[in-house]
Design a protein around this motif. Structure first.
Motif, PDB file in Angstrom:
ATOM      1  N   GLU A  29      16.698  60.353  85.638  1.00 50.82           N
ATOM      2  CA  GLU A  29      15.954  59.255  85.791  1.00 50.82           C
ATOM      3  C   GLU A  29      15.927  58.482  86.973  1.00 50.82           C
ATOM      4  N   ASN A  30      16.880  59.105  87.984  1.00 47.35           N
ATOM      5  CA  ASN A  30      17.079  58.322  89.188  1.00 47.35           C
ATOM      6  C   ASN A  30      16.290  59.035  90.401  1.00 47.35           C
ATOM      7  N   ALA A  31      15.627  58.358  91.211  1.00 45.01           N
ATOM      8  CA  ALA A  31      14.710  58.881  92.029  1.00 45.01           C
ATOM      9  C   ALA A  31      15.657  59.235  93.101  1.00 45.01           C
ATOM     10  N   ALA A  32      16.805  58.760  93.486  1.00 47.69           N
ATOM     11  CA  ALA A  32      17.545  59.187  94.746  1.00 47.69           C
ATOM     12  C   ALA A  32      18.257  60.429  94.280  1.00 47.69           C
ATOM     13  N   VAL A  33      18.265  60.892  93.177  1.00 48.50           N
ATOM     14  CA  VAL A  33      18.810  62.434  92.904  1.00 48.50           C
ATOM     15  C   VAL A  33      17.589  63.439  92.978  1.00 48.50           C
ATOM     16  N   HIS A  34      17.936  64.205  94.021  1.00 48.93           N
ATOM     17  CA  HIS A  34      16.737  65.106  94.308  1.00 48.93           C
ATOM     18  C   HIS A  34      16.815  66.574  93.290  1.00 48.93           C
ATOM     19  N   ASP A  35      18.268  66.674  93.052  1.00 51.09           N
ATOM     20  CA  ASP A  35      18.205  67.968  92.315  1.00 51.09           C
ATOM     21  C   ASP A  35      19.659  68.186  91.551  1.00 51.09           C
ATOM     22  N   VAL A  36      19.848  68.603  90.495  1.00 47.51           N
ATOM     23  CA  VAL A  36      21.177  69.018  89.657  1.00 47.51           C
ATOM     24  C   VAL A  36      21.463  70.049  89.279  1.00 47.51           C
ATOM     25  N   LYS A  37      22.616  70.736  89.607  1.00 46.70           N
ATOM     26  CA  LYS A  37      23.138  71.914  89.263  1.00 46.70           C
ATOM     27  C   LYS A  37      24.567  71.619  88.347  1.00 46.70           C
ATOM     28  N   ILE A  38      24.314  72.427  87.362  1.00 49.40           N
ATOM     29  CA  ILE A  38      25.439  72.135  86.459  1.00 49.40           C
ATOM     30  C   ILE A  38      26.373  73.547  86.356  1.00 49.40           C
ATOM     31  N   LEU A  39      27.593  73.168  86.623  1.00 48.42           N
ATOM     32  CA  LEU A  39      28.599  74.540  86.417  1.00 48.42           C
ATOM     33  C   LEU A  39      29.614  74.146  85.160  1.00 48.42           C
ATOM     34  N   ASP A  40      29.372  75.091  84.007  1.00 45.15           N
ATOM     35  CA  ASP A  40      29.977  74.960  83.178  1.00 45.15           C
ATOM     36  C   ASP A  40      31.076  76.000  82.989  1.00 45.15           C
ATOM     37  N   LEU A  41      32.492  75.547  83.528  1.00 36.68           N
ATOM     38  CA  LEU A  41      33.254  76.532  83.895  1.00 36.68           C
ATOM     39  C   LEU A  41      33.683  77.637  82.605  1.00 36.68           C
ATOM     40  N   TYR A  42      33.817  77.121  81.303  1.00 35.87           N
ATOM     41  CA  TYR A  42      33.889  77.845  80.365  1.00 35.87           C
ATOM     42  C   TYR A  42      32.983  78.722  79.948  1.00 35.87           C
ATOM     43  N   GLU A  43      31.606  78.242  79.910  1.00 35.38           N
ATOM     44  CA  GLU A  43      30.568  79.110  79.731  1.00 35.38           C
ATOM     45  C   GLU A  43      30.341  80.280  80.728  1.00 35.38           C
ATOM     46  N   GLU A  44      30.395  79.790  81.895  1.00 37.55           N
ATOM     47  CA  GLU A  44      30.495  80.649  83.200  1.00 37.55           C
ATOM     48  C   GLU A  44      31.401  81.680  82.875  1.00 37.55           C
ATOM     49  N   GLY A  45      32.481  81.656  82.149  1.00 34.54           N
ATOM     50  CA  GLY A  45      33.498  82.460  82.217  1.00 34.54           C
ATOM     51  C   GLY A  45      34.265  82.671  83.564  1.00 34.54           C
ATOM     52  N   PHE A  46      34.608  81.172  84.236  1.00 34.30           N
ATOM     53  CA  PHE A  46      35.129  81.414  85.434  1.00 34.30           C
ATOM     54  C   PHE A  46      36.623  81.795  85.072  1.00 34.30           C
ATOM     55  N   ASN A  47      37.116  82.711  86.117  1.00 37.43           N
ATOM     56  CA  ASN A  47      38.537  83.020  85.785  1.00 37.43           C
ATOM     57  C   ASN A  47      39.545  82.134  86.662  1.00 37.43           C
ATOM     58  N   PRO A  48      40.188  81.510  86.131  1.00 37.83           N
ATOM     59  CA  PRO A  48      41.021  80.481  86.837  1.00 37.83           C
ATOM     60  C   PRO A  48      42.389  81.096  87.429  1.00 37.83           C
ATOM     61  N   VAL A  49      42.693  82.145  86.950  1.00 36.74           N
ATOM     62  CA  VAL A  49      43.819  82.882  87.327  1.00 36.74           C
ATOM     63  C   VAL A  49      43.915  83.307  88.861  1.00 36.74           C
ATOM     64  N   LEU A  50      44.913  82.942  89.439  1.00 36.15           N
ATOM     65  CA  LEU A  50      44.954  83.230  90.904  1.00 36.15           C
ATOM     66  C   LEU A  50      45.541  84.757  91.009  1.00 36.15           C
ATOM     67  N   VAL A  51      45.123  85.475  91.878  1.00 37.91           N
ATOM     68  CA  VAL A  51      45.508  87.099  92.051  1.00 37.91           C
ATOM     69  C   VAL A  51      45.721  87.126  93.416  1.00 37.91           C
ATOM     70  N   PHE A  52      47.278  87.356  94.027  1.00 37.47           N
ATOM     71  CA  PHE A  52      47.444  87.829  95.283  1.00 37.47           C
ATOM     72  C   PHE A  52      48.124  89.005  95.025  1.00 37.47           C
ATOM     73  N   ASN A  53      47.717  90.090  96.017  1.00 34.68           N
ATOM     74  CA  ASN A  53      48.580  91.224  96.159  1.00 34.68           C
ATOM     75  C   ASN A  53      48.116  91.989  97.480  1.00 34.68           C
ATOM     76  N   LYS A  54      48.623  93.111  97.672  1.00 28.81           N
ATOM     77  CA  LYS A  54      48.290  93.726  99.089  1.00 28.81           C
ATOM     78  C   LYS A  54      46.680  93.918  99.432  1.00 28.81           C
ATOM     79  N   ASN A  55      45.859  93.925  98.339  1.00 34.14           N
ATOM     80  CA  ASN A  55      44.554  93.857  98.692  1.00 34.14           C
ATOM     81  C   ASN A  55      43.663  92.549  98.646  1.00 34.14           C
ATOM     82  N   LYS A  56      44.292  91.415  98.173  1.00 33.47           N
ATOM     83  CA  LYS A  56      43.855  90.334  97.707  1.00 33.47           C
ATOM     84  C   LYS A  56      44.779  89.278  98.396  1.00 33.47           C
ATOM     85  N   ARG A  57      44.553  88.822  99.627  1.00 38.38           N
ATOM     86  CA  ARG A  57      45.711  87.667 100.209  1.00 38.38           C
ATOM     87  C   ARG A  57      45.124  86.365 100.234  1.00 38.38           C
ATOM     88  N   ARG A  58      46.191  85.423 100.013  1.00 35.04           N
ATOM     89  CA  ARG A  58      45.764  84.234  99.660  1.00 35.04           C
ATOM     90  C   ARG A  58      44.890  83.649 100.906  1.00 35.04           C
TER      91      ARG A  58
END
Length: 195
Positions: A29-58
């Motif tokens: 309802e706000n004309a100043a807001v051009h576009d809205v995107k929603i990221l639902d982390l649980y619904e998205e299945g986002f993986n919160p676990v950090l993985v670092f190894n010889k193939n995946k460096r921080r």
């Protein structure tokens, strides 16, 4: 303005979801807001676990191809809105896992060999909407405002985001928690938000 809403709660029947709906309703309802995107982390299945190894460096996390879609969302957004509960005095582990991966060196900040890095997300602003079972003043008096300090200073200011607004609501499981009043407050804020 472009608005990215990052929602972090596993239950769509929750009060957190009701806050999300009010953010969306007010923004639409706000004309100043051009576009809205929603990221639902649980619904998205986002993986919160950090993985670092010889193939995946921080140090390469800023260019991890699996995270590019999320980096693009953050680049696109002028305003980033986080909606989440406070559990054990802090945001949920799912959201912290997102932050750990997305606000990486080389994307969100650049080390310059000085005390503080150069924030690479300058010009963006943030709104944090959180709710908790405990009393509203519990974080301030018992936890020395740890949640707000964590989010404002240890995260957002570090990456160059200076404009941060908090809605931190307590007593949300109480019948006297004035939930509808707080939902209305969030709706009115987003409806009248200037670009």
């Amino acid at each position: 303005m472009n608005m990215l809403i990052i929602y972090t709660h596993p239950n769509h029947q929750s009060l957190s979801y009701a806050f999300l709906e009010e953010v969306i309703r007010g923004s639409r309802e706000n004309a100043a807001v051009h576009d809205v995107k929603i990221l639902d982390l649980y619904e998205e299945g986002f993986n919160p676990v950090l993985v670092f190894n010889k193939n995946k460096r921080r140090r390469d996390m800023h260019s991890d191809p699996e995270l590019e879609v999320y980096r693009e969302q953050l680049r696109w957004a002028d305003k980033i809105v986080f909606v989440y509960p406070i559990w054990w005095g802090r945001p949920p582990a799912m959201l912290m896992g997102y932050i750990d991966q997305m606000f990486a060196s080389g994307f969100a900040y650049k080390d310059k060999g000085k005390l503080l890095p150069e924030g690479l997300l300058k010009g963006k602003s943030v709104v944090c909407i959180s709710s908790m079972k405990g009393p509203a003043l519990y974080p301030l008096f018992w936890l020395n405002n740890a949640h707000k300090i964590l989010m404002r200073k240890a995260l957002f200011q570090y990456v160059g985001i200076k404009q941060v607004k908090f809605f931190e609501f307590g007593n949300m499981e109480s019948p006297r928690g004035r939930q509808q009043e707080k939902l209305n407050k969030v709706y009115r804020y987003f409806k009248s938000l200037a670009g």
